[in-house]
Design an enzyme around this catalytic site. Structure first.
Site, PDB file in Angstrom:
ATOM      1  N   SER A 108      -5.396  -0.301  -2.881  1.00  0.00           N
ATOM      2  CA  SER A 108      -5.900   0.715  -2.803  1.00  0.00           C
ATOM      3  C   SER A 108      -6.766   0.747  -1.669  1.00  0.00           C
ATOM      4  O   SER A 108      -7.791  -0.100  -1.924  1.00  0.00           O
ATOM      5  CB  SER A 108      -6.324   1.615  -4.169  1.00  0.00           C
ATOM      6  N   GLU A 109      -6.884   1.314  -0.564  1.00  0.00           N
ATOM      7  CA  GLU A 109      -7.681   0.619   0.636  1.00  0.00           C
ATOM      8  C   GLU A 109      -9.091   1.347   0.399  1.00  0.00           C
ATOM      9  O   GLU A 109      -9.964   0.771   1.230  1.00  0.00           O
ATOM     10  CB  GLU A 109      -6.950   1.208   1.775  1.00  0.00           C
ATOM     11  N   ASN A 110      -9.564   2.081  -0.762  1.00  0.00           N
ATOM     12  CA  ASN A 110     -10.889   2.157  -0.872  1.00  0.00           C
ATOM     13  C   ASN A 110     -11.597   0.872  -1.463  1.00  0.00           C
ATOM     14  O   ASN A 110     -12.660   0.800  -2.071  1.00  0.00           O
ATOM     15  CB  ASN A 110     -11.294   3.037  -1.801  1.00  0.00           C
TER      16      ASN A 110
ATOM     17  N   SER B  73     -11.520  -4.892   2.639  1.00  0.00           N
ATOM     18  CA  SER B  73     -10.002  -4.026   2.208  1.00  0.00           C
ATOM     19  C   SER B  73      -9.294  -3.985   3.740  1.00  0.00           C
ATOM     20  O   SER B  73      -8.064  -4.203   3.737  1.00  0.00           O
ATOM     21  CB  SER B  73     -10.485  -2.947   1.659  1.00  0.00           C
TER      22      SER B  73
ATOM     23  N   ASN C 202       0.835  -1.307   0.108  1.00  0.00           N
ATOM     24  CA  ASN C 202      -0.100   0.083   0.091  1.00  0.00           C
ATOM     25  C   ASN C 202       0.979   1.069   0.037  1.00  0.00           C
ATOM     26  O   ASN C 202       1.794   1.472   0.871  1.00  0.00           O
ATOM     27  CB  ASN C 202      -0.893   0.114   1.383  1.00  0.00           C
TER      28      ASN C 202
END
Lengths: 231, 208
Positions: B45-47, B87, B22
């Site tokens: 991508s943490e979304n 996520s 990340n």
């Protein structure tokens, strides 16, 4: 069993009340229930508490409810893009509870799954841990976070069938499934309602059991930061 | 002394083949431009995405496809999408090998502050607290000193923390330092920077 409604206003019929707690899907302006938010603005419901990762921008998303001062409190992880939000927060008109992003998502998921609390390492040793139960597991310290159960979940999906089975599109999925799960009532706006049976049962992202009302509408789907490369 | 791109290039040397990684906003995002030959990494991508591709070409922007900085991006053949709870499940569960993040301050015990300056505009921590608590290895990329020339590598952080004892390695414009027992250890100095210059710019305890 009728889940399909004609519009946002119709789908919200009999649901809204002042002081209610709403969980909203979306990340930034991506995958937000823009039509339901507009309808809540028109309905004029006040003193709202929102669990939502962000607060929109001044003229889109939850931002439109800040302009009309319909929001009492936000539970969010990041609110950086909204100047009216900052003004109301700094003047004390608006309450704000910061949750780490993953903690907020898990609080929604857990609340929807009948889990009233869970332990996480996130936030240990920070202001987030203040006043929360600490517990050690295998020599590591965790804090307890509580599940969220909301009066209403407002959600945006790509497609639904008439029974409320949902399919999301790309990163617009984000907080929508956990938000949907934690609502005592869940209303979903979609770009298209398709014939029941036409969605692949193996490719449904959220089963209709979590969904009470759906409607189809035209979405603006605004882009917050347009970034491109040379062809 | 390294510039932003050289810091990103140095940070890219931290990547290992097969890792899920990340990258934070700012200089860390530039790291993806310098992934070494023969190393395959998958960017999270943490979304809600694994396998993040580059920015789209003009006209192919998709409002449903953004990164955690809310910028339009593209997908790759190996891309997978998922919701925010999943996520952060993979983040909290230690499945992400490394996060490369920016910082305002790092302390010699690995404490990290990068989300809040009291009395100033408070924007929120986003996913930073989850990332530093959950991923296998935390690498910070930042300028060694602030704009007043004051060290950002401190004995103790003065700002509210993002995580306690979470940083493993710090890459600055002056060099690379590891968080070890008793303080920071110099791994290397940047091109044209002497160990004396790095020491003079550092408040934190340096362990030999």
């Amino acid at each position: 069993m009728k889940k399909v409604y004609g519009s946002a206003a119709e789908a919200l019929g009999g649901v809204l009340f002042d002081g209610m707690f709403i969980a909203s899907g979306g990340f930034g302006l991506c995958g937000i229930p823009e039509l339901l938010l507009k309808a809540i603005k028109v309905a004029g419901t006040k003193e709202l508490t929102f669990a939502s990762n962000n607060a929109g921008v001044d003229d889109f998303g939850i931002g439109i409810l800040l302009q009309t001062k319909q929001v009492k409190k936000m539970i969010s992880s990041y609110v950086g893009e909204n100047t009216e939000f900052m003004r109301q927060y700094l003047s004390g008109e608006l309450e704000l509870e910061f949750n780490p992003q993953g903690t907020l998502a898990e609080r929604m998921r857990a609340g929807g799954c009948g889990i009233p609390g869970f332990y996480t390492k996130t936030g240990v040793g920070t202001v987030i841990a203040d006043g929360k139960e600490h517990k050690d597991f295998n020599g590591e310290t965790y804090i307890m976070e509580e599940g969220i159960v909301a009066d209403l979940a407002i959600v945006k999906a790509w497609k639904a069938d008439a029974t409320g089975n949902l399919v999301f599109r790309k990163t617009a999925r984000n907080f929508n499934p956990p938000a949907a799960m934690c609502g005592k009532m869940c209303i979903v706006e979609v770009e298209e309602i398709v014939k029941t049976g036409s969605l692949d049962p193996d490719a449904i992202h959220l089963p209709g059991i979590y969904v009470h009302r759906i409607f189809q509408g035209d979405h603006e789907k605004r882009i917050e930061q347009r970034t491109v490369r040379e062809a | 002394m390294w510039d932003r791109n050289q810091m990103a290039e140095r940070a890219a040397q931290e990547l290992q083949d097969g890792w899920y990684v990340n990258l934070g906003i700012g200089i860390p995002t530039l790291v993806s431009n310098y992934i070494p030959e023969g190393i395959e990494v998958t960017l999270q991508s943490e979304n809600g995405m694994l396998g993040m591709g580059p920015f789209p070409i003009s006209g192919e922007e998709d409002a449903d496809l953004i990164n955690a900085g809310k910028q339009t991006i593209t997908e790759l053949p190996q891309t997978a999408y998922f919701d925010s709870a999943e996520s952060f499940g993979m983040i909290r569960g230690g499945k992400i090998a490394m996060a490369i993040l920016g910082a305002m301050e790092v302390a010699e015990n690995g404490d990290l502050a990068n989300w809040m300056i009291p009395g100033k505009l408070v924007k929120g921590m986003g996913g930073a607290m989850d990332l530093v608590a959950g991923v296998g290895r935390v690498v910070v990329v930042m300028d060694h000193t602030n704009k007043h020339g004051v060290s950002k590598l401190l004995k103790e952080c003065t700002l509210p923390l993002t995580g306690k004892s979470v940083v493993d390695r710090i890459i600055t414009n002056l060099g690379v330092l590891d968080v070890v027992e008793g303080g920071l250890k110099i791994v290397e100095t940047a091109d044209g920077v002497s160990e004396g210059e790095l020491l003079a710019a550092t408040e934190a305890t340096i362990v030999k």
